[in-house]
Design an enzyme around this catalytic site. Structure first.
Site, PDB file in Angstrom:
ATOM      1  N   GLU A  19      -1.766  -5.450   8.621  1.00  0.00           N
ATOM      2  CA  GLU A  19      -0.922  -5.016   9.780  1.00  0.00           C
ATOM      3  C   GLU A  19      -1.427  -5.031  11.297  1.00  0.00           C
ATOM      4  OE1 GLU A  19       0.033  -0.791   8.489  1.00  0.00           O
ATOM      5  OE2 GLU A  19       0.782  -1.358   6.842  1.00  0.00           O
ATOM      6  N   ASP A  50       0.896  -1.314  -0.098  1.00  0.00           N
ATOM      7  CA  ASP A  50      -0.138  -0.035  -0.116  1.00  0.00           C
ATOM      8  C   ASP A  50       0.871   1.174   0.224  1.00  0.00           C
ATOM      9  OD1 ASP A  50       0.876  -0.272   2.561  1.00  0.00           O
ATOM     10  OD2 ASP A  50      -1.156  -0.291   3.669  1.00  0.00           O
ATOM     11  N   SER A  51       2.165   1.005   0.126  1.00  0.00           N
ATOM     12  CA  SER A  51       3.174   2.299  -0.136  1.00  0.00           C
ATOM     13  C   SER A  51       2.877   2.707  -1.585  1.00  0.00           C
ATOM     14  CB  SER A  51       4.615   1.642  -0.067  1.00  0.00           C
ATOM     15  OG  SER A  51       4.797   0.408  -0.860  1.00  0.00           O
ATOM     16  N   ASP A  55      -1.041  -6.003  -0.063  1.00  0.00           N
ATOM     17  CA  ASP A  55      -1.350  -5.417   1.000  1.00  0.00           C
ATOM     18  C   ASP A  55      -2.862  -5.345   1.099  1.00  0.00           C
ATOM     19  OD1 ASP A  55       0.478  -4.882   3.076  1.00  0.00           O
ATOM     20  OD2 ASP A  55       1.340  -3.228   1.905  1.00  0.00           O
ATOM     21  N   GLU A  75       8.919  -4.000  10.818  1.00  0.00           N
ATOM     22  CA  GLU A  75       9.377  -2.953  10.307  1.00  0.00           C
ATOM     23  C   GLU A  75       9.802  -2.025  11.172  1.00  0.00           C
ATOM     24  OE1 GLU A  75       6.717  -1.115   7.493  1.00  0.00           O
ATOM     25  OE2 GLU A  75       7.918   0.779   7.451  1.00  0.00           O
TER      26      GLU A  75
HETATM   27  O1  KIV Z   1       3.365  -1.073   1.701  1.00  0.00           O
HETATM   28  C1  KIV Z   1       4.855  -1.406   1.783  1.00  0.00           C
HETATM   29  O2  KIV Z   1       5.611  -1.277   0.969  1.00  0.00           O
HETATM   30  C2  KIV Z   1       5.121  -2.192   2.782  1.00  0.00           C
HETATM   31  C3  KIV Z   1       6.620  -2.481   3.144  1.00  0.00           C
HETATM   32  C4  KIV Z   1       7.283  -1.191   3.611  1.00  0.00           C
HETATM   33  C5  KIV Z   1       6.913  -3.604   4.022  1.00  0.00           C
HETATM   34  O3  KIV Z   1       4.414  -2.753   3.732  1.00  0.00           O
END
Ligand code: KIV
Length: 272
Positions: free
Chosen positions: A123, A52-53, A91, A190
């Site tokens: 998460e 979700d980044s 995610d 993390e």
């Molecule tokens: O969304 C993401 O990129 C992540 C990583 C930082 C582990 O959850």
């Protein structure tokens, strides 16, 4: 340095457990689109995370909170079309699994059905136990994510290192054990102290993948745009940049602009 590694036609959740057992480190990297996923997959990255980044690096939001389930499915299906070897983990975005476990399962099913990905990531620890359990009971592999959990950024207030205090470290260890016992196939840790991350990795039988969690875990994950130096303003200590694409791409694009302005492009060989 070249390293010994077993050949996999397609990496599965079982392969990751085998890697942990044999001591082979697991490489994991984000990708959000077809072209990048093709490169990442060809480079033999074991796990592609459709993170979700994408909310930050693709859409330019300050946090991961705004990205929607539909947008995650769009990114994930582009990655699925590209990647032939990697295990693809997606995610579940903020707001699509926290309210109740039935909604969590519906979101996970939509991701699996509509994108063709292989697993989901969520998460949190005990707070989302019921949701994790319900998704797992439906036969969907789940990866946990503890430590700095960006979907809770407004609860933490900052992106600093988590679990430095005894009480938070204890909770994290209990959460990791719980995720393992529920049947998760892996956990991302993390931004926590390396010593704590190593202790967690040694205490569970499932792979622990770190980001800013030191070298004592079973694998590493980074955001691909950070590794390639496309996000030049993000400079956490844990990040190793392998390129400075922000500058290299900028300079290539400036050359193109100059060539157009000076009428050098296209030349006689570049036309019909
Ligand atoms: O969304 C993401 O990129 C992540 C990583 C930082 C582990 O959850």
């Amino acid at each position: 340095m070249s390293v010994a590694k077993k050949e996999y036609k397609r990496v599965t959740v079982k392969s990751l457990i085998e890697m942990k057992e044999s001591g082979e480190r697991i490489s994991m990297l984000t990708a959000y689109d077809y072209s990048m996923a093709k490169i990442v997959d060809s480079a033999q990255v074991d796990v592609i995370l459709v993170g979700d980044s994408a909310s930050n690096v693709i859409a330019g939001h300050e946090t991961t909170l705004p990205i929607t389930l539909d947008q995650m499915i769009y990114h994930a299906s582009s990655v699925v079309r590209a990647a032939k070897r990697a295990l693809i983990v997606v995610d579940i975005p903020f707001g699509s699994y926290q309210s109740d476990s039935k909604e969590a399962l519906r979101s996970a099913i939509r991701i699996m059905k509509e994108s063709g990905a292989h697993a989901v990531k969520v998460e949190g620890g005990v707070e989302i136990k019921e949701s994790v359990s319900r998704i797992l009971h439906a036969g969907i592999p789940v990866m946990g994510h503890l430590g700095l959990t960006p979907q809770s950024i407004y609860k933490f207030g900052t992106y600093t290192v988590r679990a430095k205090e005894e009480q938070e470290a204890e909770k994290l260890k209990e959460d990791a054990k719980m995720l393992e016992e529920l049947g998760c196939f892996g956990i991302v840790l993390e931004k926590i102290p390396a010593k704590l991350a190593k202790e967690v990795a040694e205490s569970v039988s499932i792979p622990v993948i770190g980001i800013g969690a030191g070298n004592g875990v079973d694998g590493q994950v980074l955001v691909v745009h950070d590794l390639l130096g496309m996000t030049h303003e993000f400079n956490p200590r844990f990040l190793r940049r392998y390129m400075n694409l922000y500058e290299e791409m900028g300079s290539a694009i400036s050359s193109y602009v100059n060539d157009v302005k000076s009428r050098d492009f296209p030349n006689e060989n570049e036309q019909y």
